[in-house]
Design a protein around this motif. Structure first.
Motif, PDB file in Angstrom:
ATOM      1  N   UNK A 131     -59.797 -31.570   8.157  1.00 16.00           N
ATOM      2  CA  UNK A 131     -60.897 -32.573   8.223  1.00 16.00           C
ATOM      3  C   UNK A 131     -62.171 -31.872   8.795  1.00 16.00           C
ATOM      4  N   UNK A 132     -63.145 -32.150   7.858  1.00 13.00           N
ATOM      5  CA  UNK A 132     -64.446 -31.487   7.746  1.00 13.00           C
ATOM      6  C   UNK A 132     -65.384 -32.220   8.539  1.00 13.00           C
ATOM      7  N   UNK A 133     -65.368 -33.654   8.687  1.00 11.70           N
ATOM      8  CA  UNK A 133     -66.068 -34.356   9.068  1.00 11.70           C
ATOM      9  C   UNK A 133     -65.664 -35.388   9.883  1.00 11.70           C
ATOM     10  N   UNK A 134     -66.338 -35.771  11.184  1.00 10.08           N
ATOM     11  CA  UNK A 134     -65.511 -36.720  12.120  1.00 10.08           C
ATOM     12  C   UNK A 134     -66.663 -37.823  12.492  1.00 10.08           C
ATOM     13  N   UNK A 135     -66.408 -39.169  12.330  1.00  5.28           N
ATOM     14  CA  UNK A 135     -67.260 -40.223  12.895  1.00  5.28           C
ATOM     15  C   UNK A 135     -66.490 -40.725  14.259  1.00  5.28           C
ATOM     16  N   UNK A 183     -60.885 -34.644  -3.188  1.00  2.73           N
ATOM     17  CA  UNK A 183     -61.390 -33.058  -2.965  1.00  2.73           C
ATOM     18  C   UNK A 183     -60.757 -32.469  -1.927  1.00  2.73           C
ATOM     19  N   UNK A 184     -59.757 -31.768  -1.862  1.00  2.14           N
ATOM     20  CA  UNK A 184     -58.973 -31.162  -0.427  1.00  2.14           C
ATOM     21  C   UNK A 184     -59.981 -30.409   0.307  1.00  2.14           C
ATOM     22  N   UNK A 185     -61.389 -30.123  -0.106  1.00  2.00           N
ATOM     23  CA  UNK A 185     -62.363 -29.432   0.680  1.00  2.00           C
ATOM     24  C   UNK A 185     -63.097 -30.435   1.320  1.00  2.00           C
ATOM     25  N   UNK A 186     -62.962 -31.589   0.965  1.00  2.00           N
ATOM     26  CA  UNK A 186     -64.022 -32.485   1.483  1.00  2.00           C
ATOM     27  C   UNK A 186     -63.394 -33.816   2.056  1.00  2.00           C
ATOM     28  N   UNK A 187     -62.715 -33.452   3.192  1.00  2.00           N
ATOM     29  CA  UNK A 187     -61.845 -34.767   3.904  1.00  2.00           C
ATOM     30  C   UNK A 187     -62.490 -34.839   4.941  1.00  2.00           C
ATOM     31  N   UNK A 188     -62.852 -36.168   5.490  1.00  2.64           N
ATOM     32  CA  UNK A 188     -63.291 -36.878   6.715  1.00  2.64           C
ATOM     33  C   UNK A 188     -62.527 -37.868   7.170  1.00  2.64           C
ATOM     34  N   UNK A 189     -62.510 -37.938   8.669  1.00  2.00           N
ATOM     35  CA  UNK A 189     -61.982 -38.903   9.216  1.00  2.00           C
ATOM     36  C   UNK A 189     -62.797 -39.642  10.385  1.00  2.00           C
ATOM     37  N   UNK A 190     -62.531 -41.106  10.525  1.00  2.00           N
ATOM     38  CA  UNK A 190     -63.383 -41.630  11.303  1.00  2.00           C
ATOM     39  C   UNK A 190     -62.874 -43.027  11.714  1.00  2.00           C
ATOM     40  N   UNK A 191     -63.447 -43.899  12.683  1.00  2.00           N
ATOM     41  CA  UNK A 191     -62.897 -45.192  12.729  1.00  2.00           C
ATOM     42  C   UNK A 191     -63.447 -45.714  14.319  1.00  2.00           C
ATOM     43  N   UNK A 192     -62.938 -46.940  14.768  1.00  2.00           N
ATOM     44  CA  UNK A 192     -63.538 -47.238  15.923  1.00  2.00           C
ATOM     45  C   UNK A 192     -62.520 -47.224  16.865  1.00  2.00           C
TER      46      UNK A 192
END
Length: 536
Positions: free
Chosen positions: A170-174, A144-153
């Motif tokens: 990018x709507x959420x980041x960890x 879903x283009x409206x619900x993109x997250x990105x994260x990593x170590x």
């Protein structure tokens, strides 16, 4: 393509990831209802598919993708691999997320392993690559283009957090064990971090294509030349530089780090976190770089990855996990139960000033406590080490996280001819240190350039001293003589037991860092010096 050389730790992690992949590949999917959000129960997945994604300038990025097999639109997470690792790193977590209703794309950043190009160190090309991976994910999966997250170590954390400044999708980041200020990570208090930079350089030489840009910057760093250019280069690669852009986009940002991170020390996170405008959370635990989240990479239960799952569920999948209602700062002290605070300022204790006093002739130790006293001095020889040091990058604090035992020395072994030692009285109640201790040293007789290192210890009645926190500080002037030096020790949370002595050791060198001392030089610590310790 020439065969890439490998190192044993990375090979072992890759073998582990491959084993998890083999064991975790699901049976053929059965029919299931269409899903629009992440599921609390496991859903059938497509299994892993290895793909090539075209990044900026036509560079080919190696990646893998896993997703729910049922028709529908799903939240998506992009995981850039850590420095020195590849897209197999997140196999276990990718499968877990996909089984709960996420499209997950993991990729190897440019210049590493089989991905093309040269290492860009989270620079503009890496930012363009991240956007290209998001483009591919939207075009080729059920994301879903409206619900993109990105994260990593580590490297993946840095790329993800930086990327949120450049790509509003990018709507959420960890960000786990990442950085916000690369200049501080390299040159904190004007002191070059020797072992951490050396480790990054070694990984790039063994497993990547460093290219002339990174090679030149690291050579200059080690030779202590072109410092302004390196700082400018590092600033371009710092999320703090783009905080306004991140705030304009308002992604939900979770930052998790360790008290003893010897590559990206945690002090840089406090101000950045405080200035974030969107949904945010900061978690700090014992350990060193990437240690706190390590078991989660293998698919084992892990507090950091649990928080990551709750964060993505809340802000991408629309699942009410309650994390948005919890206090924003979560800390696990070294020797106390987990604590939560509404803000960093609420976590930080009130500073108590411990003045440095006259050195006693019979044991070479001064009093730490009370108002700073005048009329005394302690001369430290330059470029001579003692048994007080910060340990070995990754290993010392990493072992402490796994065993619960902080690095320890026997305080009488600290050579009083090479170091200043000040010990407090032994109060009948515990001292709860929470926050960033700050040191003020009045120095006389200094060379134009020099370095000191301060260590704060918990000293028991038998002379055993546990390292609570430490930091180096360097002055880079043109004139000799007197100067005042103010610097911060690394943030910490530690309870000094009743009957123990808070102890400060100051010497002039530590293997973790490059120092600016010359053999034969001296620096004299004089009256009026003190350390402010935040106590709750």
């Amino acid at each position: 393509m020439a065969k890439r050389r490998t190192s044993l730790p990375v090979c072992l992690l890759s073998v582990l990831a491959a084993a998890v992949l083999t064991a975790a590949t699901p049976a053929p999917a059965t029919a299931a209802p269409a899903a629009a959000t992440a599921q609390t129960a496991a859903v059938a997945t497509t299994g892993f598919r290895f793909v090539d994604i075209t990044g900026a300038g036509g560079v080919v990025l190696k990646a893998n993708v896993i997703a729910p097999s049922a028709a529908g639109r799903y939240p998506a997470i992009v995981f850039p691999a850590s420095w020195g690792l590849n897209d197999l790193e997140y196999i276990a977590q990718a499968k877990a997320f996909a089984g709960r209703g996420y499209v997950v794309v993991s990729y190897t950043p440019r210049g590493w392993w089989a991905s093309g190009g040269e290492i860009d160190t989270a620079g503009p090309k890496d930012m363009a690559d991240l956007s290209a991976v998001i483009d591919w994910t939207i075009a080729n999966t059920a994301a879903d283009p409206a619900r993109i997250g990105a994260g990593g170590i580590s490297y993946g954390a840095g790329i993800s957090l930086l990327g949120s400044a450049f790509d509003r999708r990018i709507r959420a980041v960890v960000a786990m064990s990442g950085w916000t200020d690369l200049v501080y990570s390299l040159y904190g208090d004007q002191t070059r971090h020797r072992q951490s930079a050396g480790l990054l350089q070694l990984a790039a030489a063994l497993l990547g294509n460093a290219g002339p840009d990174l090679t030149g910057k690291l050579d200059d760093f080690n030779a202590n030349r072109n410092v302004a250019q390196i700082m400018e280069w590092a600033g371009v690669r710092s999320a703090a530089t783009y905080l306004d852009a991140i705030n304009a986009s308002r992604p939900a940002v979770l930052i998790a780090n360790s008290w003893g991170d010897s590559i990206f020390p945690p002090n840089q996170l406090a101000d950045f976190y405080g200035r974030l405008a969107g949904p945010k959370r900061l978690e700090l635990r014992p350990g060193d770089h990437a240690i706190a989240e390590l078991t989660g990479v293998a698919g084992l239960p892990n507090d950091v990855w649990t928080s990551a799952s709750r964060w993505f569920d809340q802000y991408l999948a629309g699942v009410a996990t309650g994390i948005d209602q919890e206090p924003g700062v979560l800390v696990k002290p070294h020797n106390a139960a987990t604590e939560s605070y509404s803000a960093w300022s609420s976590f930080s204790g009130s500073p108590r000033r411990y003045g440095l006093g006259q050195i006693r002739w019979w044991d070479g130790t001064g009093l730490l406590g009370g108002n700073p006293s005048p009329g005394w001095s302690k001369t430290l020889p330059g470029d001579l080490n003692t048994t007080a040091d910060g340990g070995v990058v990754l290993l010392t604090n990493g072992a402490a996280a796994l065993t619960g035992i902080l690095p320890q020395i026997w305080l009488p072994s600290v050579d009083r001819l090479r170091a200043g030692v000040w010990a407090s009285d032994r109060p009948s109640t515990a001292a709860r240190i929470r926050g960033i201790p700050r040191v003020h040293l009045n120095l006389t007789g200094t060379a134009a350039q020099g370095t000191v290192v301060a260590y704060l210890y918990d000293l028991d009645s038998l002379g055993n001293a546990k390292l609570i926190t430490h930091a180096p500080a360097t002055w880079l002037g043109t004139a000799t003589g007197s100067r005042s030096l103010d610097f911060s020790l690394s943030a910490t949370a530690y309870d000094v037991p009743a009957g123990h002595s808070l102890t400060l050791v100051v010497d002039t060198t530590d293997p973790l860092y490059y120092d600016a001392n010359t053999l034969g030089s001296t620096a004299t610590v004089a009256g009026g010096s003190y350390v402010d310790v935040p106590l709750r």
